[in-house]
Scaffold this motif. Structure first.
Motif, PDB file in Angstrom:
ATOM      1  N   SER B  39      17.491 -36.954  13.563  1.00  0.00           N
ATOM      2  CA  SER B  39      16.532 -37.407  14.249  1.00  0.00           C
ATOM      3  C   SER B  39      15.469 -36.482  14.956  1.00  0.00           C
ATOM      4  N   ALA B  40      16.962 -35.358  15.858  1.00  0.00           N
ATOM      5  CA  ALA B  40      16.585 -35.131  16.903  1.00  0.00           C
ATOM      6  C   ALA B  40      15.613 -33.566  16.815  1.00  0.00           C
ATOM      7  N   TYR B  41      15.239 -32.694  18.057  1.00  0.00           N
ATOM      8  CA  TYR B  41      14.159 -31.963  16.856  1.00  0.00           C
ATOM      9  C   TYR B  41      14.992 -30.825  17.602  1.00  0.00           C
ATOM     10  N   THR B  42      15.487 -29.669  16.796  1.00  0.00           N
ATOM     11  CA  THR B  42      16.716 -28.696  17.310  1.00  0.00           C
ATOM     12  C   THR B  42      16.606 -27.525  16.805  1.00  0.00           C
ATOM     13  N   PRO B  43      15.540 -27.035  17.466  1.00  0.00           N
ATOM     14  CA  PRO B  43      15.424 -25.737  16.077  1.00  0.00           C
ATOM     15  C   PRO B  43      16.146 -24.589  16.911  1.00  0.00           C
ATOM     16  N   HIS B  44      16.462 -24.607  17.405  1.00  0.00           N
ATOM     17  CA  HIS B  44      17.646 -23.305  18.617  1.00  0.00           C
ATOM     18  C   HIS B  44      18.996 -23.864  17.566  1.00  0.00           C
ATOM     19  N   LEU B  45      19.749 -25.415  17.686  1.00  0.00           N
ATOM     20  CA  LEU B  45      20.536 -25.089  17.160  1.00  0.00           C
ATOM     21  C   LEU B  45      20.622 -24.767  15.623  1.00  0.00           C
ATOM     22  N   ASP B  46      19.220 -25.366  15.134  1.00  0.00           N
ATOM     23  CA  ASP B  46      19.292 -25.664  13.985  1.00  0.00           C
ATOM     24  C   ASP B  46      19.199 -24.111  13.207  1.00  0.00           C
ATOM     25  N   ARG B  47      18.855 -22.972  14.071  1.00  0.00           N
ATOM     26  CA  ARG B  47      18.751 -21.534  13.404  1.00  0.00           C
ATOM     27  C   ARG B  47      20.313 -21.252  13.896  1.00  0.00           C
ATOM     28  N   LEU B  48      20.729 -21.741  14.736  1.00  0.00           N
ATOM     29  CA  LEU B  48      22.238 -20.429  15.134  1.00  0.00           C
ATOM     30  C   LEU B  48      22.905 -21.838  13.655  1.00  0.00           C
ATOM     31  N   ALA B  49      22.899 -22.739  13.249  1.00  0.00           N
ATOM     32  CA  ALA B  49      23.810 -23.097  11.978  1.00  0.00           C
ATOM     33  C   ALA B  49      23.069 -22.937  10.538  1.00  0.00           C
ATOM     34  N   GLN B  50      21.804 -21.806  10.939  1.00  0.00           N
ATOM     35  CA  GLN B  50      21.698 -21.006   9.826  1.00  0.00           C
ATOM     36  C   GLN B  50      21.965 -20.323  10.141  1.00  0.00           C
ATOM     37  N   LEU B 319      18.208 -25.539  25.601  1.00  0.00           N
ATOM     38  CA  LEU B 319      18.750 -24.607  26.568  1.00  0.00           C
ATOM     39  C   LEU B 319      19.962 -23.456  26.020  1.00  0.00           C
ATOM     40  N   ILE B 320      19.978 -24.520  24.827  1.00  0.00           N
ATOM     41  CA  ILE B 320      21.128 -23.242  23.934  1.00  0.00           C
ATOM     42  C   ILE B 320      20.466 -21.282  23.789  1.00  0.00           C
ATOM     43  N   PRO B 321      19.045 -21.410  23.994  1.00  0.00           N
ATOM     44  CA  PRO B 321      19.288 -20.044  24.137  1.00  0.00           C
ATOM     45  C   PRO B 321      20.357 -19.087  25.133  1.00  0.00           C
ATOM     46  N   ARG B 322      19.801 -20.198  26.328  1.00  0.00           N
ATOM     47  CA  ARG B 322      20.592 -19.229  28.044  1.00  0.00           C
ATOM     48  C   ARG B 322      21.748 -18.598  27.380  1.00  0.00           C
ATOM     49  N   ILE B 323      22.516 -19.536  26.420  1.00  0.00           N
ATOM     50  CA  ILE B 323      23.778 -19.346  26.185  1.00  0.00           C
ATOM     51  C   ILE B 323      23.970 -18.069  24.700  1.00  0.00           C
ATOM     52  N   GLU B 324      22.209 -18.646  24.377  1.00  0.00           N
ATOM     53  CA  GLU B 324      22.723 -16.531  23.828  1.00  0.00           C
ATOM     54  C   GLU B 324      22.580 -15.353  24.207  1.00  0.00           C
ATOM     55  N   LYS B 325      21.533 -16.161  24.574  1.00  0.00           N
ATOM     56  CA  LYS B 325      21.708 -14.690  26.209  1.00  0.00           C
ATOM     57  C   LYS B 325      22.591 -14.066  26.392  1.00  0.00           C
TER      58      LYS B 325
END
Lengths: 402, 402
Positions: B39-50, B319-325
């Protein structure tokens, strides 16, 4: 597990072909790309994948990259963590030596020592293979036996050779004599358990005599020994599976591994993949289990040559109908480990797996590739779980328990 | 397995981030609905999952709901059925006590006994935390040592506190003194093995002295001890994995668990999830493995608050992009166990798992959710199989066998 399997296997007329494309699994070269196998044009393997059932195998366990020894033991249904194949044994198999269960095998190097016995070159200036052969002949001539132990010496390439110690009472727990750096004296071999004390004594005596014989053969005036190990005592496939198994492989190491588990090694007329398929056709009526080993998929992966690996896969694919024509009861295609061109080495990634038999339940897999196999009906299993599955589809396993 | 892994791990420059969203897995509130994570809106985790590879982990084994101790041990690659973390040890870690491998820790309660020594209230009327602190200070002042054993007392909440017995020769096999019902006398602690006889004697002596000190402090005029246990002697991650690991967690228990396996606990400026990410950024160059623990996903699940759990997940996602960076070589997002709001407790449901690295083979998973992960390329593995996989992708494992 081995005992359980052994108690429920039966002999039958059905025939099995296990085609191992060494290192077939791979990775895309670029993010978003296809793997080597996904890129290859493989209409025959794809048709089999559609009619059969697919899956993935972890060679040993998730994340563990196997050497060829443990990877093949697992494929043959043996727990690779139970049966350890030492470096010396693998090297001996790799140059085509036949080992018996009492043998101890060691990798040996010619090396250079100075007047004080200090190692100045661990590889004796990489002497030529020809010189190596001369020196091995000399050593073999002068040392054929120490006490009641027979010594068998066989040259490899450049400065490398293998020594096999054959006789009763030798344990495999002996430390190496190569100090791994120059500027030191060779080490004494030491027994790590009481069963191996005789081995250590024989190894040290051998090195002493060899040093004496080689003393004027500078740069090859000393030898160093590593990977001193015992041939693992593996119950043969005949016993565990009631199979009459044969192996078709061009590289000595794979023939050696197959021989370790009791397979008969079939003669091959040439070195090509087609020659291997011809050997299969010629001997198809004589055995009930065939391990066919394709090396090119791995070696092109190790070279990092994406195109060459694709070509090797396509070469195998074109020959697939020749196996289909033989109509084996169970036909399995898989790898022993992955060798992605991206990594230029063995890897831990799971192997694509395809099983075709009259009793398989076909899944929705459309083509033979890593990611298609991931959707397959066999799921993700460990390689050592594959053999019972193969035997089951060959109707060579009876019910466990009442 | 631990020995095998330890024999093939190597030190390298690559960096790993293991982001554990405690209890992230869940269930729909209504049949046909979505889970909290779905249910959560998680665009960053979704991109990582892809771009990465997904799967599911069973925390321990199918159907087994883990406590936080075994769930984290498994995530760190230790067999949770081999290393037992006793209640006393977990309680001590939970209130921030540092334990050494020789320590015995016990949960203790203040209780009320009558003139005959019969327990009339096992919780001493749930005395206030302030009174608890006073009494613990009093006890600590008067009992700092029994024989050669140091005594360390630390108050928890209400009537609860922890006693640590530190010294040589203490085994962890000692029965509890709490009879679990009122109307009985406290039990004597008994050793269940010869190694623990000294522990039993010290525990009984401690309780005797404490009873004497507390005799006029009714309702808290007695103490009861449970979960008397030894800090498990776990080989640290430095040794098994050759890692230089650090933990970022706000709750003492998770810091304690991380410390048990050798992690350095990093300071965090505040209590928010962002503060944890800031700590990661500040220390990223100093370590090669980071365990980042998010508590909110679990606590909102325990509360049964579907909305709050979704918000916690979305807060992490932002906050996920901070780790990706920071560009870690391997970035893993998973849970330690599920905590469905529907159950308001830990559960046995498998954890969604996402692994991103240059060497992963991306699967067809489109978003980070339980059912999408079920289609993932990592399949369904046990949580304790994850560490070798992470190390493999970080190129920190060499080949097993020749």
């Amino acid at each position: 597990m081995e005992e359980i399997i052994s108690s429920i296997t039966i002999k039958s007329e059905s025939k099995i072909v296990l085609l191992v494309m060494d290192g077939v699994g791979g990775l895309p070269q670029e993010p978003g790309g296809k793997t080597e196998l996904e890129s290859a044009y493989t209409p025959h393997l794809d048709r089999l994948a559609q009619r059969g059932i697919c899956g993935l195998t972890d060679p040993l366990a998730p994340g563990i990259t196997p050497g060829s020894g443990p990877a093949h033991l697992a494929l043959f249904g043996y727990d690779p963590f139970n049966y350890y194949i030492g470096r010396g044994v693998l090297e001996a198999l790799g140059i085509g030596m036949e080992l018996t269960p009492i043998d101890i095998a060691a990798r040996a190097n010619y090396a250079t020592v100075d007047e004080q016995g200090i190692i100045v070159d661990r590889r004796a200036g990489r002497i030529s293979t020809e010189r190596n052969i001369e020196l091995c002949n000399l050593l073999q001539q002068k040392i054929s036996r120490i006490e009641d132990i027979n010594i068998i010496i066989k040259p490899g390439k450049e400065h490398r050779f293998v020594v096999v110690f054959r006789g009763e009472g030798l344990g495999g727990g002996v430390t190496e004599t190569d100090p791994q750096k120059e500027g030191k004296k060779p080490l004494q071999a030491k027994a790590v358990d009481t069963d191996s004390e005789k081995t250590a004594a024989i190894v040290n005596r051998f090195i002493e005599i060899a040093g004496e014989i080689l003393k004027d053969s500078k740069p090859a005036n000393m030898i160093l020994m590593r990977g001193i190990s015992q041939s693992p005592n593996i119950p043969p496939m005949q016993q565990i599976y009631k199979l009459n198994p044969a192996a078709i492989a061009t590289y000595p190491m794979y023939k050696g591994l197959a021989r370790l588990v009791g397979m008969k090694i079939l003669p091959i007329k040439g070195e090509t993949i087609e020659d291997e398929f011809i050997a299969l056709e010629e001997h198809f009526s004589d055995y009930d289990f065939f391990f066919v080993h394709i090396k090119k998929t791995d070696s092109s992966g190790e070279d990092g040559s994406f195109e060459k690996k694709i070509k090797a896969i396509e070469e195998v694919d074109r020959l697939i109908p020749r196996i289909e024509k033989l109509n084996p009861d169970v036909f399995v295609v898989t790898g022993d480990h992955s060798t992605p061109c991206l990594l230029k080495s063995h890897s831990w990634h799971p192997n694509p797996l395809l099983l075709y038999s009259r009793t398989c339940l076909p899944d929705k897999v459309n083509s033979f590739g890593e990611r298609e196999c991931n959707q397959g009906g066999l799921g993700r299993i460990r390689a050592m779980e594959l053999m019972p599955l193969i035997l089951a589809h060959a109707q060579k396993i009876i019910k466990f328990g009442a």
